[in-house]
Motif scaffolding. Structure first.
Motif, PDB file in Angstrom:
ATOM      1  N   PRO A 165       0.834  -1.366  -0.369  1.00 40.41           N
ATOM      2  CA  PRO A 165       0.167   0.175  -0.107  1.00 40.41           C
ATOM      3  C   PRO A 165       0.779   1.128  -0.212  1.00 40.41           C
ATOM      4  O   PRO A 165       0.264   2.188  -0.248  1.00 40.41           O
ATOM      5  CB  PRO A 165      -1.446  -0.362   0.821  1.00 40.41           C
ATOM      6  N   SER A 166       2.390   1.532   0.371  1.00 40.94           N
ATOM      7  CA  SER A 166       2.283   2.526   0.530  1.00 40.94           C
ATOM      8  C   SER A 166       3.467   2.589  -1.058  1.00 40.94           C
ATOM      9  O   SER A 166       4.476   3.780  -1.336  1.00 40.94           O
ATOM     10  CB  SER A 166       3.759   2.680   1.587  1.00 40.94           C
ATOM     11  N   ALA A 167       4.031   1.242  -1.218  1.00 41.56           N
ATOM     12  CA  ALA A 167       4.224   2.140  -2.880  1.00 41.56           C
ATOM     13  C   ALA A 167       3.723   2.238  -3.532  1.00 41.56           C
ATOM     14  O   ALA A 167       2.633   2.941  -3.617  1.00 41.56           O
ATOM     15  CB  ALA A 167       4.585   0.631  -3.515  1.00 41.56           C
ATOM     16  N   LYS A 168       4.781   3.641  -4.803  1.00 40.70           N
ATOM     17  CA  LYS A 168       4.397   3.675  -5.170  1.00 40.70           C
ATOM     18  C   LYS A 168       4.455   3.892  -7.194  1.00 40.70           C
ATOM     19  O   LYS A 168       4.638   2.868  -7.594  1.00 40.70           O
ATOM     20  CB  LYS A 168       5.723   5.763  -5.979  1.00 40.70           C
ATOM     21  N   LEU A 169       2.599   4.919  -7.039  1.00 46.38           N
ATOM     22  CA  LEU A 169       3.015   4.051  -9.093  1.00 46.38           C
ATOM     23  C   LEU A 169       3.511   4.925  -9.685  1.00 46.38           C
ATOM     24  O   LEU A 169       4.269   6.356  -9.765  1.00 46.38           O
ATOM     25  CB  LEU A 169       1.180   4.807  -9.391  1.00 46.38           C
ATOM     26  N   VAL A 170       4.091   5.075 -10.881  1.00 48.97           N
ATOM     27  CA  VAL A 170       4.807   5.058 -11.672  1.00 48.97           C
ATOM     28  C   VAL A 170       3.670   5.796 -12.583  1.00 48.97           C
ATOM     29  O   VAL A 170       2.909   5.397 -12.959  1.00 48.97           O
ATOM     30  CB  VAL A 170       5.333   4.536 -12.607  1.00 48.97           C
ATOM     31  N   GLU A 171       4.453   6.747 -13.543  1.00 46.37           N
ATOM     32  CA  GLU A 171       3.949   7.837 -14.782  1.00 46.37           C
ATOM     33  C   GLU A 171       3.324   6.398 -15.784  1.00 46.37           C
ATOM     34  O   GLU A 171       4.149   5.771 -16.210  1.00 46.37           O
ATOM     35  CB  GLU A 171       4.379   9.083 -15.688  1.00 46.37           C
ATOM     36  N   ILE A 172       2.744   6.811 -16.856  1.00 40.08           N
ATOM     37  CA  ILE A 172       2.738   6.192 -17.809  1.00 40.08           C
ATOM     38  C   ILE A 172       2.741   6.536 -19.233  1.00 40.08           C
ATOM     39  O   ILE A 172       3.141   5.324 -20.159  1.00 40.08           O
ATOM     40  CB  ILE A 172       0.616   5.878 -18.224  1.00 40.08           C
ATOM     41  N   ASP A 173       3.296   7.288 -19.050  1.00 35.45           N
ATOM     42  CA  ASP A 173       4.446   7.874 -20.375  1.00 35.45           C
ATOM     43  C   ASP A 173       5.280   6.797 -20.461  1.00 35.45           C
ATOM     44  O   ASP A 173       6.483   6.428 -19.590  1.00 35.45           O
ATOM     45  CB  ASP A 173       5.025   9.396 -19.816  1.00 35.45           C
ATOM     46  N   GLY A 174       5.792   6.664 -22.068  1.00 35.01           N
ATOM     47  CA  GLY A 174       7.004   6.176 -22.243  1.00 35.01           C
ATOM     48  C   GLY A 174       6.363   4.534 -21.788  1.00 35.01           C
ATOM     49  O   GLY A 174       7.137   3.310 -23.047  1.00 35.01           O
ATOM     50  N   ASN A 175       5.259   4.345 -21.859  1.00 32.86           N
ATOM     51  CA  ASN A 175       5.021   2.697 -21.907  1.00 32.86           C
ATOM     52  C   ASN A 175       2.856   2.423 -22.658  1.00 32.86           C
ATOM     53  O   ASN A 175       2.380   1.694 -22.912  1.00 32.86           O
ATOM     54  CB  ASN A 175       4.600   2.429 -20.232  1.00 32.86           C
ATOM     55  N   LEU A 176       2.763   3.658 -23.630  1.00 35.03           N
ATOM     56  CA  LEU A 176       2.172   4.170 -24.398  1.00 35.03           C
ATOM     57  C   LEU A 176       2.346   4.841 -25.561  1.00 35.03           C
ATOM     58  O   LEU A 176       2.609   4.951 -25.735  1.00 35.03           O
ATOM     59  CB  LEU A 176       0.683   5.114 -23.708  1.00 35.03           C
ATOM     60  N   SER A 177       1.627   3.718 -26.915  1.00 32.31           N
ATOM     61  CA  SER A 177       2.198   4.617 -28.163  1.00 32.31           C
ATOM     62  C   SER A 177       0.361   4.243 -28.737  1.00 32.31           C
ATOM     63  O   SER A 177      -0.433   3.532 -28.491  1.00 32.31           O
ATOM     64  CB  SER A 177       2.921   3.536 -28.760  1.00 32.31           C
ATOM     65  N   ILE A 178       0.402   4.809 -29.676  1.00 32.53           N
ATOM     66  CA  ILE A 178      -1.453   5.891 -30.371  1.00 32.53           C
ATOM     67  C   ILE A 178      -0.234   5.463 -32.095  1.00 32.53           C
ATOM     68  O   ILE A 178       0.186   6.368 -31.656  1.00 32.53           O
ATOM     69  CB  ILE A 178      -1.786   6.939 -29.546  1.00 32.53           C
ATOM     70  N   ASP A 179      -1.175   4.328 -32.491  1.00 31.05           N
ATOM     71  CA  ASP A 179      -1.023   4.439 -34.636  1.00 31.05           C
ATOM     72  C   ASP A 179      -2.234   5.212 -34.271  1.00 31.05           C
ATOM     73  O   ASP A 179      -3.195   5.149 -34.436  1.00 31.05           O
ATOM     74  CB  ASP A 179      -1.373   2.535 -34.042  1.00 31.05           C
ATOM     75  N   LYS A 180      -2.106   6.100 -34.934  1.00 29.30           N
ATOM     76  CA  LYS A 180      -3.336   7.174 -35.102  1.00 29.30           C
ATOM     77  C   LYS A 180      -3.773   6.660 -36.664  1.00 29.30           C
ATOM     78  O   LYS A 180      -4.716   6.390 -36.769  1.00 29.30           O
ATOM     79  CB  LYS A 180      -2.472   8.741 -36.159  1.00 29.30           C
ATOM     80  N   GLN A 181      -3.184   6.185 -37.557  1.00 34.62           N
ATOM     81  CA  GLN A 181      -4.132   6.039 -38.631  1.00 34.62           C
ATOM     82  C   GLN A 181      -5.458   4.345 -38.512  1.00 34.62           C
ATOM     83  O   GLN A 181      -6.376   4.210 -38.899  1.00 34.62           O
ATOM     84  CB  GLN A 181      -3.057   4.630 -39.501  1.00 34.62           C
ATOM     85  N   THR A 182      -4.811   3.440 -37.308  1.00 38.29           N
ATOM     86  CA  THR A 182      -5.872   2.662 -36.703  1.00 38.29           C
ATOM     87  C   THR A 182      -6.313   2.842 -35.463  1.00 38.29           C
ATOM     88  O   THR A 182      -7.744   2.513 -35.172  1.00 38.29           O
ATOM     89  CB  THR A 182      -4.896   1.180 -37.096  1.00 38.29           C
ATOM     90  N   THR A 236      -5.765   2.624 -32.816  1.00 37.51           N
ATOM     91  CA  THR A 236      -4.866   1.345 -31.980  1.00 37.51           C
ATOM     92  C   THR A 236      -3.737   1.934 -30.799  1.00 37.51           C
ATOM     93  O   THR A 236      -2.802   2.649 -31.342  1.00 37.51           O
ATOM     94  CB  THR A 236      -3.627   0.128 -32.655  1.00 37.51           C
ATOM     95  N   ILE A 237      -4.636   1.795 -29.340  1.00 41.87           N
ATOM     96  CA  ILE A 237      -3.451   1.984 -28.081  1.00 41.87           C
ATOM     97  C   ILE A 237      -2.798   0.890 -27.637  1.00 41.87           C
ATOM     98  O   ILE A 237      -3.147  -0.035 -27.612  1.00 41.87           O
ATOM     99  CB  ILE A 237      -4.055   2.058 -26.900  1.00 41.87           C
ATOM    100  N   ASN A 238      -1.329   0.843 -28.129  1.00 44.91           N
ATOM    101  CA  ASN A 238      -0.411   0.122 -27.363  1.00 44.91           C
ATOM    102  C   ASN A 238       0.187   0.313 -26.221  1.00 44.91           C
ATOM    103  O   ASN A 238       0.578   1.213 -26.008  1.00 44.91           O
ATOM    104  CB  ASN A 238       0.655  -0.069 -28.314  1.00 44.91           C
ATOM    105  N   PHE A 239       0.435  -0.398 -25.360  1.00 49.13           N
ATOM    106  CA  PHE A 239       0.405  -0.698 -23.594  1.00 49.13           C
ATOM    107  C   PHE A 239       1.439  -1.690 -23.620  1.00 49.13           C
ATOM    108  O   PHE A 239       0.939  -2.098 -23.413  1.00 49.13           O
ATOM    109  CB  PHE A 239      -0.488  -0.012 -23.477  1.00 49.13           C
ATOM    110  N   ASN A 240       2.966  -1.188 -23.439  1.00 50.35           N
ATOM    111  CA  ASN A 240       3.480  -1.862 -22.236  1.00 50.35           C
ATOM    112  C   ASN A 240       3.497  -2.141 -20.907  1.00 50.35           C
ATOM    113  O   ASN A 240       3.765  -1.832 -20.602  1.00 50.35           O
ATOM    114  CB  ASN A 240       5.116  -1.469 -23.669  1.00 50.35           C
ATOM    115  N   GLU A 241       2.418  -3.248 -21.104  1.00 53.02           N
ATOM    116  CA  GLU A 241       1.955  -3.952 -19.583  1.00 53.02           C
ATOM    117  C   GLU A 241       3.323  -4.298 -18.863  1.00 53.02           C
ATOM    118  O   GLU A 241       3.695  -3.917 -17.966  1.00 53.02           O
ATOM    119  CB  GLU A 241       0.931  -4.631 -19.609  1.00 53.02           C
TER     120      GLU A 241
END
Length: 189
Positions: free
Chosen positions: A105-122, A124-129
């Motif tokens: 419970p005391s652990a900190k979450l990390v920002e999602i930036d850098g683990n998420l990319s979006i294909d503008k054509q499709t 599609t959201i790619n999330f590197n879990e």
């Protein structure tokens, strides 16, 4: 109980109302959050949302479609597609929040930036879990428990039911600057 949390304040107020003013019609409303998975307080003065958070009521085709039509306009993807893509990100984020709540419970979450990319054509959201989970482990100096955490996280993820609205944290759904960027990028194509 952390009294800085508005949720906990509402829980305390409901308890006091139940004990001191049982005849009052006043009720307190809170997000269900992780109550399906962790011990929670209940009383007659405390009402919980049907889903994990109040914002989940907005996470449906009708509302998303209306929002896109009125708020964004000319968005190239429909509500079904948007919900599916966001669910691919929101469910793992919820699972990690739940895992953290139950185990660290005391652990900190990390920002999602850098683990998420979006294909503008499709759209599609790619999330590197896996990378996101590893960043969480590293940020909190939990490397010694790496395999245990990954195994437990995946087991917990497998237990989450299919109704995505039970697995959304409102802050991840509405407060993400990433979603605003998605709309901007897709409109500019």
């Amino acid at each position: 109980m952390d009294i800085k949390s508005n949720r906990n304040k509402a829980i305390i107020l409901s308890k006091l109302l139940n004990e001191k003013l049982p005849q009052t019609g006043v009720r307190c409303l809170i997000d269900k959050d992780f109550d399906d998975y962790a011990k929670s307080i209940t009383n007659i003065k405390l009402i919980k949302t049907d889903f994990s958070c109040l914002e989940s009521y907005l996470f449906c085709e009708e509302v998303i479609e209306k929002f896109v039509k009125i708020g964004i306009g000319n968005f190239p993807f429909g509500a079904k597609h948007i919900i599916k893509q966001l669910a691919n990100v929101l469910k793992p984020l919820f699972c990690l929040r739940l895992y953290r709540e139950l185990n660290y419970p005391s652990a900190k979450l990390v920002e999602i930036d850098g683990n998420l990319s979006i294909d503008k054509q499709t759209g599609t959201i790619n999330f590197n879990e896996n990378d996101y989970l590893n960043k969480f482990i590293n940020k909190n100096n939990l490397s010694k428990d790496n395999n245990k955490i990954i195994t437990a996280y995946k087991a917990l993820y497998g237990k989450l039911n299919l109704e995505i609205r039970n697995h959304i944290n409102g802050h991840d759904f509405l407060d993400r600057s990433e979603e605003r960027r998605v709309g901007k990028e897709c409109r500019s194509r």
